[in-house]
Scaffold this motif. Structure first.
Motif, PDB file in Angstrom:
ATOM      1  N   ILE A 288      53.782 -66.651  -2.235  1.00  0.00           N
ATOM      2  CA  ILE A 288      52.959 -66.532  -2.941  1.00  0.00           C
ATOM      3  C   ILE A 288      53.237 -68.281  -2.857  1.00  0.00           C
ATOM      4  O   ILE A 288      53.734 -68.885  -2.015  1.00  0.00           O
ATOM      5  CB  ILE A 288      52.934 -66.426  -4.591  1.00  0.00           C
ATOM      6  CG1 ILE A 288      52.782 -65.286  -5.326  1.00  0.00           C
ATOM      7  CG2 ILE A 288      52.463 -67.176  -5.436  1.00  0.00           C
ATOM      8  CD1 ILE A 288      53.741 -64.713  -6.357  1.00  0.00           C
ATOM      9  N   THR A 289      51.460 -69.054  -2.609  1.00  0.00           N
ATOM     10  CA  THR A 289      50.795 -70.478  -2.067  1.00  0.00           C
ATOM     11  C   THR A 289      50.086 -71.291  -3.271  1.00  0.00           C
ATOM     12  O   THR A 289      49.718 -69.981  -4.274  1.00  0.00           O
ATOM     13  CB  THR A 289      50.407 -70.983  -1.135  1.00  0.00           C
ATOM     14  OG1 THR A 289      49.471 -70.801  -1.124  1.00  0.00           O
ATOM     15  CG2 THR A 289      51.082 -69.656  -0.361  1.00  0.00           C
TER      16      THR A 289
ATOM     17  N   ASN B 225      49.221 -64.673  -1.813  1.00  0.00           N
ATOM     18  CA  ASN B 225      48.806 -64.541  -2.456  1.00  0.00           C
ATOM     19  C   ASN B 225      48.341 -66.547  -3.325  1.00  0.00           C
ATOM     20  O   ASN B 225      50.047 -67.304  -2.491  1.00  0.00           O
ATOM     21  CB  ASN B 225      49.187 -64.012  -3.817  1.00  0.00           C
ATOM     22  CG  ASN B 225      49.394 -62.041  -3.703  1.00  0.00           C
ATOM     23  OD1 ASN B 225      48.882 -61.933  -3.624  1.00  0.00           O
ATOM     24  ND2 ASN B 225      50.741 -62.107  -2.974  1.00  0.00           N
ATOM     25  N   GLN B 226      46.929 -66.557  -2.324  1.00  0.00           N
ATOM     26  CA  GLN B 226      47.316 -67.873  -3.155  1.00  0.00           C
ATOM     27  C   GLN B 226      46.817 -69.085  -3.955  1.00  0.00           C
ATOM     28  O   GLN B 226      45.342 -67.720  -4.477  1.00  0.00           O
ATOM     29  CB  GLN B 226      46.500 -69.205  -1.647  1.00  0.00           C
ATOM     30  CG  GLN B 226      47.211 -69.045  -0.075  1.00  0.00           C
ATOM     31  CD  GLN B 226      46.042 -68.766   1.025  1.00  0.00           C
ATOM     32  OE1 GLN B 226      45.893 -68.068   1.186  1.00  0.00           O
ATOM     33  NE2 GLN B 226      46.311 -69.187   1.259  1.00  0.00           N
TER      34      GLN B 226
ATOM     35  N   PHE C 253      50.663 -77.638 -10.962  1.00  0.00           N
ATOM     36  CA  PHE C 253      51.851 -76.608 -10.801  1.00  0.00           C
ATOM     37  C   PHE C 253      52.722 -76.757 -10.848  1.00  0.00           C
ATOM     38  O   PHE C 253      53.092 -75.170 -10.080  1.00  0.00           O
ATOM     39  CB  PHE C 253      52.299 -77.939  -9.156  1.00  0.00           C
ATOM     40  CG  PHE C 253      51.646 -78.368  -7.720  1.00  0.00           C
ATOM     41  CD1 PHE C 253      51.533 -77.944  -6.542  1.00  0.00           C
ATOM     42  CD2 PHE C 253      50.027 -79.441  -7.552  1.00  0.00           C
ATOM     43  CE1 PHE C 253      50.604 -77.751  -5.670  1.00  0.00           C
ATOM     44  CE2 PHE C 253      49.617 -79.211  -6.679  1.00  0.00           C
ATOM     45  CZ  PHE C 253      49.846 -78.635  -5.631  1.00  0.00           C
ATOM     46  N   ALA C 254      53.606 -77.219 -11.939  1.00  0.00           N
ATOM     47  CA  ALA C 254      54.319 -76.634 -12.418  1.00  0.00           C
ATOM     48  C   ALA C 254      53.858 -76.011 -13.638  1.00  0.00           C
ATOM     49  O   ALA C 254      55.058 -74.394 -13.555  1.00  0.00           O
ATOM     50  CB  ALA C 254      54.801 -77.313 -13.874  1.00  0.00           C
ATOM     51  N   ARG C 255      52.613 -75.872 -14.005  1.00  0.00           N
ATOM     52  CA  ARG C 255      52.823 -74.273 -14.484  1.00  0.00           C
ATOM     53  C   ARG C 255      52.490 -73.215 -13.682  1.00  0.00           C
ATOM     54  O   ARG C 255      52.635 -71.829 -13.858  1.00  0.00           O
ATOM     55  CB  ARG C 255      51.219 -74.314 -15.980  1.00  0.00           C
ATOM     56  CG  ARG C 255      50.984 -73.268 -16.167  1.00  0.00           C
ATOM     57  CD  ARG C 255      49.884 -73.944 -17.124  1.00  0.00           C
ATOM     58  NE  ARG C 255      49.897 -73.083 -18.846  1.00  0.00           N
ATOM     59  CZ  ARG C 255      48.718 -72.527 -18.994  1.00  0.00           C
ATOM     60  NH1 ARG C 255      47.952 -73.753 -19.646  1.00  0.00           N
ATOM     61  NH2 ARG C 255      48.206 -71.986 -19.716  1.00  0.00           N
ATOM     62  N   VAL C 256      51.712 -73.034 -12.177  1.00  0.00           N
ATOM     63  CA  VAL C 256      51.668 -72.009 -11.463  1.00  0.00           C
ATOM     64  C   VAL C 256      52.461 -71.425 -10.911  1.00  0.00           C
ATOM     65  O   VAL C 256      53.214 -70.369 -11.081  1.00  0.00           O
ATOM     66  CB  VAL C 256      50.172 -72.669 -10.646  1.00  0.00           C
ATOM     67  CG1 VAL C 256      50.708 -70.824  -9.690  1.00  0.00           C
ATOM     68  CG2 VAL C 256      49.449 -73.023 -10.584  1.00  0.00           C
ATOM     69  N   LEU C 257      53.777 -72.495 -10.701  1.00  0.00           N
ATOM     70  CA  LEU C 257      55.170 -72.446 -10.942  1.00  0.00           C
ATOM     71  C   LEU C 257      56.010 -71.780 -11.290  1.00  0.00           C
ATOM     72  O   LEU C 257      56.306 -69.952 -10.664  1.00  0.00           O
ATOM     73  CB  LEU C 257      55.503 -73.748  -9.954  1.00  0.00           C
ATOM     74  CG  LEU C 257      56.536 -73.577  -9.072  1.00  0.00           C
ATOM     75  CD1 LEU C 257      57.123 -71.936  -7.510  1.00  0.00           C
ATOM     76  CD2 LEU C 257      57.742 -74.638  -8.152  1.00  0.00           C
ATOM     77  N   ARG C 258      55.652 -71.582 -12.736  1.00  0.00           N
ATOM     78  CA  ARG C 258      56.319 -70.611 -13.031  1.00  0.00           C
ATOM     79  C   ARG C 258      56.078 -69.366 -13.452  1.00  0.00           C
ATOM     80  O   ARG C 258      56.951 -68.006 -13.528  1.00  0.00           O
ATOM     81  CB  ARG C 258      56.802 -71.350 -14.486  1.00  0.00           C
ATOM     82  CG  ARG C 258      57.164 -72.615 -15.076  1.00  0.00           C
ATOM     83  CD  ARG C 258      57.530 -72.970 -16.340  1.00  0.00           C
ATOM     84  NE  ARG C 258      57.749 -74.497 -16.347  1.00  0.00           N
ATOM     85  CZ  ARG C 258      56.646 -74.920 -16.851  1.00  0.00           C
ATOM     86  NH1 ARG C 258      55.684 -74.558 -16.724  1.00  0.00           N
ATOM     87  NH2 ARG C 258      56.981 -76.397 -17.312  1.00  0.00           N
ATOM     88  N   SER C 259      54.955 -69.555 -13.559  1.00  0.00           N
ATOM     89  CA  SER C 259      54.355 -67.338 -13.866  1.00  0.00           C
ATOM     90  C   SER C 259      54.236 -67.167 -12.285  1.00  0.00           C
ATOM     91  O   SER C 259      54.546 -65.935 -11.714  1.00  0.00           O
ATOM     92  CB  SER C 259      52.659 -67.781 -13.485  1.00  0.00           C
ATOM     93  OG  SER C 259      52.908 -68.693 -15.252  1.00  0.00           O
TER      94      SER C 259
ATOM     95  N   ARG D 143      57.478 -65.374 -11.755  1.00  0.00           N
ATOM     96  CA  ARG D 143      57.465 -63.817 -12.613  1.00  0.00           C
ATOM     97  C   ARG D 143      56.764 -62.817 -11.810  1.00  0.00           C
ATOM     98  O   ARG D 143      56.745 -61.699 -11.935  1.00  0.00           O
ATOM     99  CB  ARG D 143      56.865 -64.340 -14.126  1.00  0.00           C
ATOM    100  CG  ARG D 143      57.776 -64.588 -14.985  1.00  0.00           C
ATOM    101  CD  ARG D 143      57.095 -64.708 -16.269  1.00  0.00           C
ATOM    102  NE  ARG D 143      56.279 -65.323 -16.507  1.00  0.00           N
ATOM    103  CZ  ARG D 143      56.041 -66.676 -17.383  1.00  0.00           C
ATOM    104  NH1 ARG D 143      57.071 -67.613 -16.805  1.00  0.00           N
ATOM    105  NH2 ARG D 143      54.776 -67.783 -17.442  1.00  0.00           N
ATOM    106  N   GLN D 144      56.558 -63.195 -10.692  1.00  0.00           N
ATOM    107  CA  GLN D 144      55.896 -62.252  -9.947  1.00  0.00           C
ATOM    108  C   GLN D 144      56.495 -61.598  -8.910  1.00  0.00           C
ATOM    109  O   GLN D 144      55.966 -60.867  -7.656  1.00  0.00           O
ATOM    110  CB  GLN D 144      54.124 -63.354  -9.423  1.00  0.00           C
ATOM    111  CG  GLN D 144      53.281 -63.255  -9.917  1.00  0.00           C
ATOM    112  CD  GLN D 144      52.033 -62.280 -10.585  1.00  0.00           C
ATOM    113  OE1 GLN D 144      51.892 -61.257  -9.484  1.00  0.00           O
ATOM    114  NE2 GLN D 144      51.961 -62.226 -12.045  1.00  0.00           N
ATOM    115  N   ASP D 145      57.695 -62.244  -8.977  1.00  0.00           N
ATOM    116  CA  ASP D 145      58.784 -61.325  -7.621  1.00  0.00           C
ATOM    117  C   ASP D 145      58.587 -61.391  -6.767  1.00  0.00           C
ATOM    118  O   ASP D 145      58.227 -60.751  -5.435  1.00  0.00           O
ATOM    119  CB  ASP D 145      58.475 -59.707  -8.132  1.00  0.00           C
ATOM    120  CG  ASP D 145      60.239 -58.701  -7.014  1.00  0.00           C
ATOM    121  OD1 ASP D 145      61.048 -59.766  -6.987  1.00  0.00           O
ATOM    122  OD2 ASP D 145      59.882 -58.353  -6.699  1.00  0.00           O
TER     123      ASP D 145
END
Length: 567
Positions: free
Chosen positions: A347-348, A361-362, A373-379, A382-384
């Protein structure tokens, strides 16, 4: 020279034992099926090289072959033949000999091209064989749109007689492909692509508008025009990027895509209010280019092996650092392309997405809707994922989430703006990241810069000026007096700059036990001393000097890179 005779390329190559009868029959069948030129079929099938074809034709017809890579082309002479015909016939006028002209062609057996060129030039034509790829590169380089851009800018100035024209409404209308502002921008993008520009700067100045291109890291003036065309240009670009055209007091960022010369170019745009109007800077991102590998971006082989081993680890944080435009993203994506496999989830999190890779997955950051950045990184966590790439660690929150992810079984790749590798762990702590987190998660820091490469077409020996020799003596000692050095004289291939292309210089700091222990020392200078000792002198400065010794760059470039890394 007499008009050439019609000959069959395949038969010539077979006669000269460069091609077998079986290969010829296979290529003829391929040509019949696809309609491609037979010479291209030979090359693309791997039967012969373009150089072998040129040499075979030259021997058969008794005419010279010319390597355009080392030929200093006279641009005024070349333009005796219009660009349309030059592209159509793959031909360049190389010399005007008075009663005759020397023309380089990739296919000297094309009798129609010979007759048409003679008719257009109204002189006797002498032929030389040249490589088709080099002809097309030279045409792209020489038939630039500078004159056309200046003419379109003047046409736009004349159209602006009434200062009350609503350019926003005008540009928003459909069917305006022929409007001067649209044609001007298309020409600017075409020219920028031809000269390999990475950025376009449109800058209002006192009484004039200047357009500059950044080529190989250095800005070059493309054209100057009347200041009154600055507003319609900025408005049109803001419309293309879906920005607020009514807002001229605040900076704005956006992106759009254009098609230039059958290539899709993604454009990242930034506007900023200045005292004379809105300054617009556009970064050009070519999505067609093939992805580079780590061993193809300028890294020394030993460093490639070490860096590959680091990014193969199952967890930890790996940072690539350097200023804007130093190639950090290219390095990370080169690593990512090698790590990409069906067994791993990648994931990027980026702003913007600069390369598009299948199987990854970009995610595009969007601050307008609070997709940070922080919000997307947290999510993303959770995407394994197995591997996460964070475009940039901009703040404490993003850095801490990335480091926690690295501590909990993920490999995290990211970038940071620092001067060198050794100062990067200290920079993380300055951002508010706890020492234990840096020591427990950070695996390695790769710092890099891009240096300009001497143009191989005009590379020549060079006597170093006294300041450069003194600087080099401090680096090499007495060896500085015995090593030959080079520079580019300036030619048509490099637009007179003496440089063409760039390559990387690197330094790698691995977080060994000694370095991790030094992180906990209260004195930063103790950590820096330990880090430099661990790098064993393999610094950015040493890498730049090594390239100068090899004759790939100049001492002046090595000094520039060294000055960037000094505190």
């Amino acid at each position: 020279m007499a008009r050439p005779e019609k000959v069959r390329l395949g038969e010539i190559l077979v006669q000269q034992k460069l091609l077998s009868e079986e290969q010829l029959n296979q290529a003829l069948a391929d040509q019949k099926r696809t309609g491609r030129k037979l010479g291209r079929v030979f090359v693309e099938s791997g039967f012969v090289t373009e150089e072998q074809i040129s040499g075979a034709l030259a021997r058969q017809l008794g005419i010279p072959t010319i390597n355009l890579k080392f030929y200093n082309i006279n641009q005024e002479v070349v333009r005796l033949l219009p660009e349309t015909q030059a592209r159509r016939f793959r031909a360049l006028v190389l010399e005007d000999r008075g009663h005759s002209v020397l023309v380089g062609v990739s296919d000297p057996t094309d009798l129609f091209a010979y007759d048409e060129i003679a008719r257009l030039l109204k002189k006797a034509v002498e032929l030389a064989v040249v490589n088709e790829t080099e002809v097309l590169q030279a045409i792209d380089r020489i038939y630039r749109r500078t004159g056309e851009i200046t003419g379109l800018a003047r046409e736009l100035e004349q159209d602006l007689g009434d200062a009350s024209v609503d350019f926003g409404a005008l540009s928003a209308n459909s069917g305006l492909e022929e409007a001067p502002v649209v044609k001007l921008l298309q020409s600017v993008f075409d020219d920028a692509t031809q000269v390999r520009a990475s950025d376009i700067h449109i800058e209002p100045q006192d009484g004039r508008l200047q357009i500059r291109f950044r080529i190989d890291g250095v800005l070059h003036l493309q054209t100057e025009a009347d200041i009154k065309i600055a507003t319609p240009l900025a408005l049109r670009l803001k419309l293309m990027a879906d920005l607020d055209i009514s807002e001229k007091r605040l900076p704005q960022d956006g992106r759009f895509a254009v098609k230039v010369r059958n290539q899709r170019i993604d454009v990242r745009i930034s506007t900023m209010p200045t005292q004379y109007g809105e300054s617009v800077v556009m970064r050009l991102l070519n999505q067609v280019g093939t992805m580079l590998r780590l061993d193809a971006i300028g890294m020394p082989p030993t460093l490639v092996e070490r860096f590959r081993a680091i990014v193969q680890r199952p967890n930890g944080l790996v940072l690539v650092t350097g200023p804007t435009g130093s190639g950090k993203t290219t390095t990370l994506y080169s690593a990512l392309a090698e790590l990409n496999s069906v067994e791993k989830k990648l994931i990027t999190v980026e702003d913007p997405i600069e390369y598009r890779l299948s199987g990854i997955n970009q995610v595009q950051v969007n601050d307008k809707i609070d997709l940070s950045f922080a919000r997307v990184l947290r999510s993303a966590l959770r995407q394994d994922p197995d591997i996460v790439l964070v475009g940039e660690m901009r703040d404490q929150e993003t850095a801490q989430i990335g480091l926690r992810a690295a501590m909990t079984g993920h490999l995290v790749l990211s970038t940071l703006h620092t001067n060198d590798a050794a100062s990067t762990p200290l920079r993380l702590m300055d951002m508010g990241v706890p020492r234990y987190m840096v020591g427990g998660s950070l695996q390695a820091v790769l710092a890099q810069r891009l240096v300009r490469v001497i143009c191989e077409s005009c590379n020549s020996p060079f006597q170093l000026p006294a300041p450069e020799r003194a600087w080099l003596r401090a680096e090499l000692g007495d060896r500085a007096e015995t090593v030959p050095f080079f520079h580019g004289r300036g030619c048509s291939h490099c637009n007179g700059t003496g440089y063409r292309g760039r390559t990387g210089v690197y330094e790698l700091l691995e977080m060994t036990r000694a370095v991790n222990e030094a992180i906990n020392h209260p004195d930063p200078s103790h950590f820096l001393k330990t880090a430099y000792a661990e790098m064993r002198g393999e610094t950015l400065r040493r890498g730049a000097v090594r390239l100068a010794i090899q004759g790939r760059t100049t001492v002046a470039e090595a000094m520039r890179i060294s000055n960037q890394t000094e505190e």
